[in-house]
Design an enzyme around this catalytic site. Structure first.
Site, short mmCIF file in Angstrom:
data_model
loop_
_atom_site.label_atom_id
_atom_site.label_comp_id
_atom_site.label_asym_id
_atom_site.label_seq_id
_atom_site.Cartn_x
_atom_site.Cartn_y
_atom_site.Cartn_z
N LYS A 157 3.63 11.98 -11.12
CA LYS A 157 3.01 10.96 -11.79
C LYS A 157 3.73 9.69 -11.81
CE LYS A 157 0.16 14.22 -14.49
NZ LYS A 157 -0.28 14.50 -15.83
N GLU A 192 12.39 19.44 -23.97
CA GLU A 192 11.11 19.86 -22.71
C GLU A 192 12.08 20.86 -21.92
OE1 GLU A 192 8.47 18.29 -22.12
OE2 GLU A 192 8.66 16.39 -23.04
N ARG A 203 0.90 -1.31 -0.06
CA ARG A 203 -0.01 -0.16 0.11
C ARG A 203 0.95 1.44 0.02
NH1 ARG A 203 -2.69 -3.35 3.62
NH2 ARG A 203 -4.48 -4.40 2.94
N ARG A 244 -1.10 23.49 -14.87
CA ARG A 244 -0.29 22.28 -15.10
C ARG A 244 -0.54 21.91 -16.45
NH1 ARG A 244 0.97 16.96 -11.22
NH2 ARG A 244 2.32 16.09 -12.29
N HIS A 262 10.23 10.87 -27.99
CA HIS A 262 9.06 11.92 -27.43
C HIS A 262 9.49 13.30 -27.49
CE1 HIS A 262 5.86 13.52 -24.95
NE2 HIS A 262 7.04 14.01 -24.24
N GLU A 292 -4.28 19.05 -11.62
CA GLU A 292 -4.74 19.83 -12.99
C GLU A 292 -5.88 20.18 -12.97
OE1 GLU A 292 -3.91 17.70 -16.59
OE2 GLU A 292 -2.12 16.60 -15.51
N ASN A 334 2.03 21.06 -21.23
CA ASN A 334 1.55 20.14 -22.42
C ASN A 334 1.90 21.15 -23.59
OD1 ASN A 334 1.16 17.80 -21.61
ND2 ASN A 334 -0.76 17.85 -21.00
N LYS A 391 9.37 23.16 -13.32
CA LYS A 391 8.31 21.93 -13.32
C LYS A 391 7.81 21.98 -11.81
CE LYS A 391 6.42 17.66 -14.45
NZ LYS A 391 6.50 16.42 -14.88
N HIS A 397 2.43 19.54 -26.98
CA HIS A 397 2.23 18.00 -26.87
C HIS A 397 0.97 17.54 -27.62
CE1 HIS A 397 5.49 18.20 -24.00
NE2 HIS A 397 5.28 16.89 -23.79
N HIS A 401 1.47 14.02 -29.69
CA HIS A 401 1.05 12.95 -29.28
C HIS A 401 0.36 12.37 -30.69
CE1 HIS A 401 0.70 13.91 -24.72
NE2 HIS A 401 1.74 13.43 -24.81
#
Ligand SMILES: NC(=O)c1ccc[n+]([C@@H]2O[C@H](COP(=O)([O-])OP(=O)(O)OC[C@H]3O[C@@H](n4cnc5c(N)ncnc54)[C@H](O)[C@@H]3O)[C@@H](O)[C@H]2O)c1
Ligand SMILES: [Zn+2]
Length: 368
Positions: free
Chosen positions: A136, A178, A114, A235, A259, A230, A239, A220, A242, A246
């Site tokens: 994340k 980035e 956990r 936040r 990427h 978000e 992107n 960041k 992006h 993507h």
């Protein structure tokens, strides 16, 4: 919630202070180290020796150096190894590697017993400036990337830019994409710094390399801290470029397109769109494109992965991005260099297509 910025340490060599840092952050000296095969080979012996000299009890795990290691099946194998090694809640997990190891290590730490603390020791430019920060963590599902995961903040992010010296140049340029993004979205003076010292950074010259890495990491962390889940749109500005990126990655089926390379192309498109919609002045567009022009691609990548597709195909592919809402595309735009916003309104298909065309024309001219 913790303040992410207070948990980021930028230092060379950072491993020598790991005992002190763990103690200062209330972490015990039992540590599962997760590597990929490359980071194990490059840095494993040194790190393990240093930790043992500082009184740590260690357990070592290694995964193949590829994106497919970010999967439930590889997590499952690692859980088994950890259970067999009697790892309990009194242990921490130290993830030593790029975003793959960081995301997988964070995922395992978030779920094992956990949740046990995770410490990130990023070794790629992308991981130092992006993936290790913000909490994340995820594994991939066959139907989409990063779909199964948690928010699990690292207790510490230990950044040592000296690790970058063995990184192939393609990974450096990918990571620089980035880094440059942070200049566009958050900090005009950082943009100017990058513009002026781009070549020194690429050659790992100090103090430029450490400054570029550290300012990116703190930008960041600052954005994440202000909008952790978000909700305000802040936040989302991470992107920038992006939505296009993507779409390109989907078109390329993730083959031979890093990427960061997709993000560079995406930022060219996003700058052109910002200008086309009247938000960004011509002079700033020119300046922005000049800095993006310094990011190099391996031969043939732009032609095969961008110029060979019709703009229409890219537009359609952008809808498949998992962040789509009701088939509406959301764009992060800049109204000046150093300030981005999430554009709330619909953007006409024609404007998006035209900005892709503008970007294609720019790349064709650059490659000529
Ligand atoms: N969690 C987030 O917020 C977030 C953000 C961006 C990206 N990501 C994830 O990050 C991953 C990509 O990360 P990445 O670009 O670091 O790729 P990666 O982890 O695959 O590393 C790239 C390659 O470099 C090797 N490597 C690592 N450090 C090295 C070093 N110092 N010297 C030489 N080689 C080294 C690795 O073994 C690997 O082969 C993706 O899975 C992506 O989804 C996550
Ligand atoms: Zn990105």
């Amino acid at each position: 919630m913790q303040t992410p910025a207070s948990h980021i340490v930028v230092k060379t060599p950072v491993v020598d202070s790991i005992g002190e840092l763990f103690a200062a952050h209330g972490l015990g000296r039992k540590c599962v180290l997760l590597f990929d095969e490359n980071t194990r080979k490059l840095f494993g012996d040194d790190i393990l020796e240093s930790l043992r000299n500082q009184g740590f009890q260690t357990c070592e795990l290694v995964v193949p150096a590829r994106e497919t290691s970010k999967s439930l099946s590889s997590a499952w194998k690692l859980y088994s190894r950890m259970i067999e090694s009697n790892i309990d809640r009194s242990w921490n997990l130290l993830a030593v590697g790029g975003g793959v190891v960081g995301d997988l290590g964070g995922y395992i730490a978030a779920s094992y017993y956990r949740g046990i603390p995770v410490v990130q020791l990023p070794t790629t430019l992308l991981a130092m400036t992006d993936s290790s920060i913000g909490g994340k963590v995820a594994v991939n599902h066959p139907l989409g990337k990063n779909l199964i995961g948690f928010f699990h903040m690292p207790e510490l992010v230990l950044i040592d830019p000296a690790y970058l010296k063995s990184l192939p140049s393609r990974e450096i340029y990918g990571g620089m994409s980035e880094v440059v993004k942070y200049g566009f979205i958050a900090d005009r003076s950082f943009f100017d710094f990058l513009d002026e010292h781009f070549e020194e950074i690429i050659r790992f010259e100090e103090p430029y390399l450490t400054e570029a890495v550290s300012r990116s990491a703190f930008i960041k962390a600052d954005v994440v801290e202000k909008d952790f889940r978000e909700t305000t749109g802040l936040r989302a500005t991470l992107n920038f470029g992006h939505t296009f990126a993507h779409g390109l990655e989907m078109l390329a089926e993730y083959r031979n397109l890093r990427h960061g390379e997709a993000v560079t192309i995406g930022m060219v498109c996003a700058l052109c769109l910002s200008h086309r919609l009247g938000f960004l002045a011509e002079a700033e567009l020119t300046e922005g494109l000049r800095l993006l022009g310094k990011i190099r691609f391996p031969k043939g990548v732009i032609e095969k992965r961008f110029l060979s597709h019709e703009s229409d195909a890219l537009y359609e592919s952008m809808f498949s991005d998992k962040k789509k809402i009701d088939r509406k595309l959301r764009f992060v735009l800049v109204d000046r260099i150093g300030r981005a916003f999430l554009h709330g309104e619909d953007v006409e298909r024609a404007d998006v297509i035209d900005s892709i065309e503008d970007a294609r024309a720019w790349f064709r001219k650059r490659n000529a």
